[in-house]
Design a protein around this motif. Structure first.
Motif, PDB file in Angstrom:
ATOM      1  N   TYR A 252     -34.535   4.916 -46.353  1.00  0.00           N
ATOM      2  CA  TYR A 252     -33.154   4.486 -46.106  1.00  0.00           C
ATOM      3  C   TYR A 252     -32.499   5.336 -45.016  1.00  0.00           C
ATOM      4  N   VAL A 253     -32.660   6.645 -45.107  1.00  0.00           N
ATOM      5  CA  VAL A 253     -32.081   7.546 -44.113  1.00  0.00           C
ATOM      6  C   VAL A 253     -32.725   7.312 -42.745  1.00  0.00           C
ATOM      7  N   ALA A 254     -34.042   7.134 -42.705  1.00  0.00           N
ATOM      8  CA  ALA A 254     -34.728   6.913 -41.434  1.00  0.00           C
ATOM      9  C   ALA A 254     -34.257   5.623 -40.764  1.00  0.00           C
ATOM     10  N   VAL A 255     -34.134   4.555 -41.526  1.00  0.00           N
ATOM     11  CA  VAL A 255     -33.670   3.285 -40.962  1.00  0.00           C
ATOM     12  C   VAL A 255     -32.218   3.395 -40.525  1.00  0.00           C
ATOM     13  N   SER A 256     -31.408   4.095 -41.298  1.00  0.00           N
ATOM     14  CA  SER A 256     -30.009   4.269 -40.927  1.00  0.00           C
ATOM     15  C   SER A 256     -29.876   5.032 -39.607  1.00  0.00           C
ATOM     16  N   LEU A 257     -30.634   6.100 -39.461  1.00  0.00           N
ATOM     17  CA  LEU A 257     -30.586   6.864 -38.221  1.00  0.00           C
ATOM     18  C   LEU A 257     -31.117   6.059 -37.052  1.00  0.00           C
ATOM     19  N   TRP A 258     -32.171   5.288 -37.281  1.00  0.00           N
ATOM     20  CA  TRP A 258     -32.739   4.452 -36.225  1.00  0.00           C
ATOM     21  C   TRP A 258     -31.736   3.393 -35.778  1.00  0.00           C
ATOM     22  N   ASN A 259     -31.042   2.782 -36.735  1.00  0.00           N
ATOM     23  CA  ASN A 259     -30.032   1.773 -36.392  1.00  0.00           C
ATOM     24  C   ASN A 259     -28.834   2.404 -35.689  1.00  0.00           C
ATOM     25  N   ARG A 260     -28.440   3.589 -36.112  1.00  0.00           N
ATOM     26  CA  ARG A 260     -27.314   4.261 -35.454  1.00  0.00           C
ATOM     27  C   ARG A 260     -27.667   4.557 -34.001  1.00  0.00           C
ATOM     28  N   LYS A 261     -28.895   5.019 -33.780  1.00  0.00           N
ATOM     29  CA  LYS A 261     -29.346   5.300 -32.421  1.00  0.00           C
ATOM     30  C   LYS A 261     -29.428   4.002 -31.614  1.00  0.00           C
TER      31      LYS A 261
ATOM     32  N   ILE B 157     -41.014   8.102 -56.016  1.00  0.00           N
ATOM     33  CA  ILE B 157     -40.683   6.793 -55.446  1.00  0.00           C
ATOM     34  C   ILE B 157     -39.218   6.764 -55.026  1.00  0.00           C
ATOM     35  N   ILE B 158     -38.360   7.351 -55.827  1.00  0.00           N
ATOM     36  CA  ILE B 158     -36.936   7.394 -55.498  1.00  0.00           C
ATOM     37  C   ILE B 158     -36.718   8.195 -54.217  1.00  0.00           C
ATOM     38  N   VAL B 159     -37.409   9.306 -54.063  1.00  0.00           N
ATOM     39  CA  VAL B 159     -37.296  10.121 -52.854  1.00  0.00           C
ATOM     40  C   VAL B 159     -37.824   9.358 -51.640  1.00  0.00           C
ATOM     41  N   VAL B 160     -38.938   8.651 -51.804  1.00  0.00           N
ATOM     42  CA  VAL B 160     -39.502   7.867 -50.700  1.00  0.00           C
ATOM     43  C   VAL B 160     -38.527   6.776 -50.268  1.00  0.00           C
TER      44      VAL B 160
END
Length: 58
Positions: A40-49, A32-35
């Motif tokens: 978090y990383v996916a949303v961060s990259l999506w927002n950066r893009k 669950i922690i990894v998920v």
């Protein structure tokens, strides 16, 4: 739907998800922690893009 409305919809959903994770003690599960971290990383990259394409406001 404007961003403010999306936020008002997302906050109760996130709060409910956290309550469920706490109730079932799933924060102790490494999977669950990894998920959560991957999301978090996916949303961060999506927002950066998304926000990187905007012109800087001065």
């Amino acid at each position: 739907m404007n961003p403010k409305a999306k936020l008002f919809v997302a906050l109760p959903v996130i709060a409910a998800l956290v309550v469920v994770l706490v109730y079932f003690r799933l924060f102790d599960d490494p999977v669950i922690i990894v998920v959560i971290f991957v999301l978090y990383v996916a949303v961060s990259l999506w927002n950066r893009k998304k926000f990187g394409k905007q012109a800087p406001q001065s």
